[in-house]
Design an enzyme around this catalytic site. Sequence first.
Site, short mmCIF file in Angstrom:
data_model
loop_
_atom_site.label_atom_id
_atom_site.label_comp_id
_atom_site.label_asym_id
_atom_site.label_seq_id
_atom_site.Cartn_x
_atom_site.Cartn_y
_atom_site.Cartn_z
N ASP A 198 1.01 -1.54 -0.14
CA ASP A 198 -0.42 -0.47 -0.10
C ASP A 198 1.07 0.97 -0.64
O ASP A 198 1.49 1.48 0.92
CB ASP A 198 -1.06 0.04 0.96
CG ASP A 198 -1.77 1.49 1.31
OD1 ASP A 198 -1.34 2.32 0.87
OD2 ASP A 198 -3.31 1.11 1.53
N HIS A 199 0.62 1.88 -1.68
CA HIS A 199 2.88 2.58 -1.03
C HIS A 199 2.20 3.82 -0.26
O HIS A 199 2.83 4.66 -0.25
CB HIS A 199 2.32 3.01 -2.72
CG HIS A 199 1.70 3.45 -3.19
ND1 HIS A 199 0.41 4.02 -3.67
CD2 HIS A 199 1.68 5.63 -3.16
CE1 HIS A 199 -0.37 4.98 -4.06
NE2 HIS A 199 0.70 5.99 -3.81
N HIS A 261 -5.41 2.94 0.89
CA HIS A 261 -4.75 4.08 1.72
C HIS A 261 -5.26 5.05 3.55
O HIS A 261 -5.08 5.23 3.66
CB HIS A 261 -4.53 5.21 0.36
CG HIS A 261 -3.72 4.37 -1.06
ND1 HIS A 261 -2.71 3.44 -0.50
CD2 HIS A 261 -4.34 4.83 -1.67
CE1 HIS A 261 -2.77 3.56 -1.94
NE2 HIS A 261 -3.07 4.48 -2.42
C1 BG6 Z 1 -2.59 4.62 -7.05
C2 BG6 Z 1 -4.73 4.69 -7.22
O1 BG6 Z 1 -2.92 3.78 -5.52
O2 BG6 Z 1 -2.70 6.10 -6.16
C3 BG6 Z 1 -4.83 5.49 -7.79
O3 BG6 Z 1 -4.90 2.89 -8.23
C4 BG6 Z 1 -3.92 6.74 -7.76
O4 BG6 Z 1 -5.87 5.78 -8.81
C5 BG6 Z 1 -2.46 7.02 -6.87
O5 BG6 Z 1 -4.12 7.75 -8.72
C6 BG6 Z 1 -2.29 8.14 -6.33
O6 BG6 Z 1 -1.04 7.83 -5.99
P1 BG6 Z 1 -0.11 9.29 -5.11
O7 BG6 Z 1 0.58 8.35 -4.45
O8 BG6 Z 1 -0.23 10.12 -6.46
O9 BG6 Z 1 -1.37 10.13 -4.17
#
Ligand code: BG6
Length: 512
Positions: A198-199, A261
Amino acid sequence: MNRPNPLRDPRDRRLPRIAGPCGMVLFGVTGDLSRKKIMPAIYDLANRGLLPPGFSLTGFARRDWADQDFAQIVHDSVKAHARTEFREEVWKQLAEGFRFVPGDFDDDQAFERLRRTIEELDELRGTGGNHAFYLAIPPGFFGDVVRQLKEHGLAEARGDSWRRVVVEKPFGHDLESARELQRTLGDVFPSGSIFRIDHYLGKETVQNILAVRFANEMFEPVWNSNYVDHVQITMAEDIGIGGRAGYYDGIGAARDVIQNHLLQLLSLVAMEEPTSFEADSLRIEKQKVLSSVTLPRRLDLTTARGQYAAGWAGGEKVIGFLEEEGIKRTSTTETFAAVKLNIENRRWAGVPFYLRTGKRLGRRVTEVAIVFKRAPHLPFSDSATEELTQNALVIRIQPDEGMTLRFGSKVPGTAMEIRDVNMDFVYGGAFTESSPEAYERLILDVLLGDPPLFPRHEEVELSWMILDPVLDHWARDDEKGKSKPEQYEAGTWGPASADEMLARDGRVWRRP
Ligand code: BG6
């Protein structure tokens, strides 16, 4: 005798976390995730000296490529997306470890070739039998790939070596499919070898939530229902779905980011102090808080969903979701979702947590706002405090990483007039180091076998238990034709129903 390095800052007692001998096999090398995030992060790690000298990266895909073609793809992706400068000597050393195995996921011979490639790399590059299999592919293929890994003896570690599997969200599309996915992975890999990405958890500002809460004395005493009125968690994006119609249609905003997230953010903000920052201690506290989350009874009044209509983004005219290529004109997939959640425990009883996310909103911003109650008494005339709102601590996850404390202050002048002011902490101003990308941290942790930043299956299950009733409620409304996602103009802050949802509680969304 070991003499201290005189050039080293004596305050820096941290040992650098460098991965030991190992390699990675990447499935899904042609996808956006690999090209924009994974490959650049691997280069950035190498550039920072955090990968072993013999690190190997093996691409696997249905492409008629040689090793050099794969190296070219990685090269282009690094040039376009890496965070750190391009250094020829780093690139050369890294690229020597690149291999490519062409094949389908159901092609036994291809997996045999993969096995031989890995054995050769162990010999040639000293990867020591340690390999991570990164499945940057649609979840529908996870089962095929892990079964192949098992059948070809690739999943099993020998002696002291390790084998790990890395999967990306979505972890299923509801509770049942998440359990099924877990069975599939768990049949092949022991739970300690499964790394779910979950980045958001790899972001510095997200990790900082626990640092701020538990390394300081001034926040925790007010971090509860005695002082907090409500919490707003916002993840707003200005982009549309771009070329991701195939993934997004039928998934929608709630499954795409709230399930993972935003509920992870909620658990970090709301959990109790863990006994340590070890994975198990964190998991226990996260699970406790997630299992205390409840939905209000009237989901029609406490959730909102929308779809972006044509409008403006970044000064340009943009089309609506239903006009996007690959989206069915009758799609009821939401591009905006908001939910109100309660946490039934002593700390949070009576404090609603409002979560919202959307594409094509006014601007890109992710933040957590802890909004405090009003002072019990204001010893001023009404007109003096007309413009005073509630105190708030805003944790800015991105962009403009930092924190803001909002409080009332006297406007200079002869009369007593009190207005909101902001006290700001900005990462860029306080630290000289720039933050690594989330993927750098997470890939390094996979290679080190360090699990705290990876959600466990139990957390995934609990998150679906929270969200499933909302998704069912919306699906029932769709079936009955009772309601569908409300259109909102691109570039605005979402559908009116989201504002009404808060207005019912006498509150308003922040305009970040
Ligand atoms: C991803 C989603 O997990 O996170 C995308 O699948 C989204 O839809 C992205 O655009 C956003 O990531 P960040 O790090 O730019 O907030």
